[in-house]
Enzyme design. Structure first.
Site, mmCIF file in Angstrom:
data_model
loop_
_atom_site.group_PDB
_atom_site.id
_atom_site.type_symbol
_atom_site.label_atom_id
_atom_site.label_comp_id
_atom_site.label_asym_id
_atom_site.label_seq_id
_atom_site.Cartn_x
_atom_site.Cartn_y
_atom_site.Cartn_z
ATOM 1 N N GLY A 152 0.824 -1.202 0.000
ATOM 2 C CA GLY A 152 0.000 0.000 0.000
ATOM 3 C C GLY A 152 0.860 1.254 0.000
ATOM 4 O O GLY A 152 2.057 1.211 0.311
ATOM 5 N N CYS A 153 0.246 2.371 -0.366
ATOM 6 C CA CYS A 153 0.994 3.623 -0.492
ATOM 7 C C CYS A 153 1.489 4.114 0.874
ATOM 8 O O CYS A 153 2.666 4.444 1.029
ATOM 9 C CB CYS A 153 0.131 4.685 -1.159
ATOM 10 S SG CYS A 153 -1.528 4.847 -0.484
ATOM 11 N N PHE A 154 0.601 4.130 1.855
ATOM 12 C CA PHE A 154 1.022 4.515 3.211
ATOM 13 C C PHE A 154 2.084 3.549 3.730
ATOM 14 O O PHE A 154 3.052 3.949 4.382
ATOM 15 C CB PHE A 154 -0.174 4.467 4.169
ATOM 16 C CG PHE A 154 -1.006 5.706 4.216
ATOM 17 C CD1 PHE A 154 -0.436 6.947 4.443
ATOM 18 C CD2 PHE A 154 -2.390 5.639 4.065
ATOM 19 C CE1 PHE A 154 -1.222 8.089 4.535
ATOM 20 C CE2 PHE A 154 -3.177 6.779 4.151
ATOM 21 C CZ PHE A 154 -2.592 8.008 4.378
ATOM 22 N N ALA A 157 5.612 4.205 2.252
ATOM 23 C CA ALA A 157 6.272 5.379 2.834
ATOM 24 C C ALA A 157 6.753 5.095 4.255
ATOM 25 O O ALA A 157 7.845 5.499 4.651
ATOM 26 C CB ALA A 157 5.321 6.572 2.824
#
Lengths: 344, 344, 344, 344
Positions: A152-154, A157
């Site tokens: 996932g994007c979160f 990061a």
């Protein structure tokens, strides 16, 4: 490499699919065999994604219940809503590699999955064969994998910000992650929380303590090192189209100066083209439309702050998926992904 | 009250001064005697602040070195750059009350001040007479005060979020404050960090571990209760004009359910018109252009998250200054400030 | 005036209704008897329009088919989708005044209406009793009216820009109106064209040559003077929440210097508090959240450019509706509407 | 082509220079020999343009008064403020080709130049050797040229919108051009009109009837066909970083249906890769970060509306400059420029 990689895209109407198309149309080793989107079946891709006008004659096809009805491809990208890939992956030809951008196969434990996504894991056996695809951490495993669960994007990061700390056993106690996302993270469908008149002047927290990306972050970091600390993960909405910014706060047993931390991070990501360790702070402005994750680290006494910034649709989704594909097919991981962002 | 309060505004060209003008022109008990702005001396106020066109015939005057040359007023608002009020306040008539929006008089300890602002405290004696003006916490003291140091925007959001925890001795260990500001917090002068082409797609951290609002937050909270914990304070820039959003993370000794926390916060701010305890999350959208600070609180196990949102120029500056004035002059604290925000 | 005006709001969930509520709650002569919104019936108003939290205990009620079932009010504001008021107005008590914010009663000619709105005018008799409510042009007529058709946002900006030219017979030949709107003009419901990830970087034209506001502009201007010219009206979308900006281009028979035009416009709007004739250009920034329409006029040879700017939800909708109400009830037209905008 | 084109960039700190760098670093036939920027002389390019971090080791050099002191290059791009190229071009080696992005050499008539730019044309002889570089119109001339005056951003959008009308003698009478620009058009230096707190909610007109791009538009169109009409050109500021949108209004002698206009435009731009004739309206969203100019045309009776949209820094500046370079050096004009925009 003589033959191009034959590619299928399942779910091409959303932003994940849109970005896969944009990037793969220019990938020197890729050839898109089909792209599906039930609601647009029969329509030209460029009539839906107008940025692609003049770049492709592809049309959307419908997604059959049995994917074997589609042309056989070397790799199938799933960019469908959570829950769809679970029931479809098994109908592909046995040799087809899979990169799934949804959350369906990210979590090893079916109970954790059910708790995070509010649905049953209906493909438990298949799930075990998936590799969690953070290329900076698991390159060798990805090179051997047939099935990739794209992070996932979160999660991307956060994991990239914390992995050097966890790997070096630097963090003790609670680690706080205050994460922020742009509006494109909510997808291509209009909804109340992305209604421009309100979103354009908004900043708010959502899903306090319950965001579904937390378990994949914990699961991934536990492979990187023994976490002696626990994670608090909080998500917020920013009034900007693209970008994830994660601010991570950790405590260390001894004081580790900023300079030393920078060296630790730089060494950890040595040879990792898509992580740039920067001074001061990363900025979503400098990574938008790119596959980079920029990271900065600072300390004060025994407190450490790590900031990471990436584009949620590229490094946080389609770009990282292609980076995984490159590794799976023996290409340079940066093939088709080495473009900079823009200044203004 | 028969006579209107005579008001002087020192420094009327910036956003703090602009908002003081906007609000005081409609305050039923206020009358602006003068407003200074050296760069605009002689110009009509409405020619500079075009939103006020049709609402005032006031012109800017220059700021003399001896404020006694200006008409005597009941209260002087200082909305000048840090360092200016220190050398000017002493030249006012003895009976004039003062509300200073800069950082000059917020910090009791001259050494802490010098360390935070990079300049010497040249008015040590005067500083001791200033009251730190958070009306929700120090109403009685403010009512008696002649001199008010108006809190910073970040400080206000953080203090209001944490005061109920500190007062109830709920927090143990480190408290992390991840704070975000809109671009108007940088003032009315154009600068690289507020250049629209870049700022409009930006999110970044700045002044890591060194923001000058931290000491005033610590000093203020130490008056509210004994802090057994220490603060980590991190500031970020949001791509929006107005708003402060603070996300505060604290640990508790025992598990305190969200419902109980809500009761604690609601009771703590009972009778405080400008703090609204809300469900879910506050949103800068709902408090923009208002004097409200909206707060939400959640817990998970022993972790607490408190979110607060306010308009940096109103509750974070000019609005709070007027709220302090109201209290100092025996008015209802909400006089001239009871207007809602807008939906879109 | 001893008794407050009793007010009903039909359709309180949209932005028009939201702004009516915000403004009328603070109107010194108004008292809201009810506000309807079928989808929110039973809910607190402040739970939907969170900006109003702490300002009202009102709840939404459902809209009955027969409005006589609702409490009798002095004036009913209709802020419903086009087509709703037509079938409902007739069920009100005979003495109730009506201000309709939709397009239902703006056009005298049923055929023009049907062509503009794609639906039949089903209340032809009733329509004849409506006055088109531009207060700056038709104040006396409005003072006598029982029924007001409140002008469209684009129409208001265009009419106010062109009326001085038309009234003074200055324009000859084609008049071109290039009009731009913010996203809140599309209403409170999320839709593809207001999806933040795309809208925030967009500017585009829509409904070329066919926008439904053109006929009401022509009809209105024909009452102001004999138009010897015809109108071209083009609408565009801006990436901002609030604002209408109209750029109007006209030719004159003789050269009329800018200075002379400014005098003509200033005289024309003399005594009209909500039109401000400004130098250079108006800016939507200076009129946002206000009831002002700012206008500037320039010439070069025989070409004239008139620019007008207003807030689509205030002077373009709810504010103007209340201005009409004030006139209908013998109040100063500015009652409850005299607040400035903000600088940043 | 065996040898790469050796490139010098004069003025690399602004947005024009920044975009030249971004695009030329990835141009398969280009090699940057030097890039100058007095204020950053000695600094790494990637330290100033952080989007380029990891893509170049180039450092800025100072701009000498005699360019012969710099390494000899095949082509020099001037991205300096108006007035600089005039005094510098003559000091280059005789064989060096020049592409000037400023207005210095766009206007044939020195008096028109002085009137437009407020400065004398000090290189009258040199100016005569410059070709105005709109590749879609003057490809053959550009192929032979040594010196190119790269068109302005507004001028490019307007010329491409109107050329098919002018070439086909369709327009009669006044042509009105209502043009809008994003904030990056104001350059990389912070200024009052690009101060984020105000610009982000602004839309306004500027330089009414006096924008300096009008003469180059008229001069260029007079080469395309005999203009029987005159131009009115009005510029506005949009609250977005990138984009030009031009709305052009013209009258025709006979009614020309939209369908026929579309065919005329499509045929006119047949074989022109960077003009896309689209349905409905172009949108700056779909051309941002690209070298495309999207155009749509509509008619109603004898009125025509042409809409064009482009990215002011790419097709309106650096991209078009490189397109000109490609043609000058016998490359496919699209080399290094064929990338799509993004959806959100």
């Amino acid at each position: 490499m003589l033959n191009k990689i034959k590619i299928g895209i399942l779910g091409g109407s959303g932003y994940g699919g849109s970005e896969l198309l944009r990037l793969l149309l220019f990938h020197p080793n890729a050839e898109i065999s089909y792209v599906t989107a039930n609601e647009h079946a029969g329509k030209k891709v460029a009539a839906v994604h107008k940025n692609l006008l003049g770049f492709t004659d592809l049309s959307f096809s419908a997604t059959p219940e049995n994917l074997a009805e589609l042309p056989q491809v070397d790799v199938a990208f799933f960019a469908m809503p959570h829950g769809a890939a679970m029931s479809l992956v098994g109908t592909l030809a046995e040799t087809t590699k899979v990169i799934d951008l949804s959350g369906d196969f990210r979590l090893d434990d079916p109970e954790v999955f059910e708790s995070a996504y509010g649905r049953k894991q209906t493909a438990v056996g298949l799930q075990k064969e998936f590799t969690y695809g953070v290329p900076e951490l698991f390159r060798d495993e990805i090179a051997e994998a047939q099935f990739i669960a794209n992070p996932g994007c979160f999660a991307t990061a956060t994991i990239l910000a914390l992995a050097p700390l966890v790997s070096n056993k630097l963090a003790v106690g609670k680690v706080i992650v205050d994460a922020k996302t742009g509006s494109s993270g909510s997808g291509a469908k209009a909804a109340a929380n992305t209604h421009h008149p309100q979103r354009s002047n908004s900043f708010y927290a959502y899903k306090p303590f319950t965001h579904q990306h937390l378990p994949e972050i914990e699961q991934c970091l536990s492979r990187v090192g023994s976490i002696t600390s626990s994670l608090v993960f909080m998500t917020h909405s920013m009034p900007v189209s693209r970008g994830i910014f994660a601010s991570c706060y950790a405590e260390t047993e001894r004081e580790v100066p900023t300079q030393e931390l920078n060296e630790i991070f730089s060494e950890y990501y040595s040879g990792r083209r898509f992580v740039r360790v920067v001074e001061g702070s990363p900025d979503i402005n400098w990574v938008k439309m790119t596959n980079f994750c920029d990271i900065a680290v600072h300390s004060s006494g025994k407190m450490i702050a790590v900031f990471s910034a990436l584009d949620n649709l590229v490094k946080g989704a389609a770009g990282q998926a292609i980076q995984n594909m490159n590794i799976m097919f023996g290409l340079d991981e940066a093939t088709g992904l080495l473009f900079p962002g823009t200044n203004p």
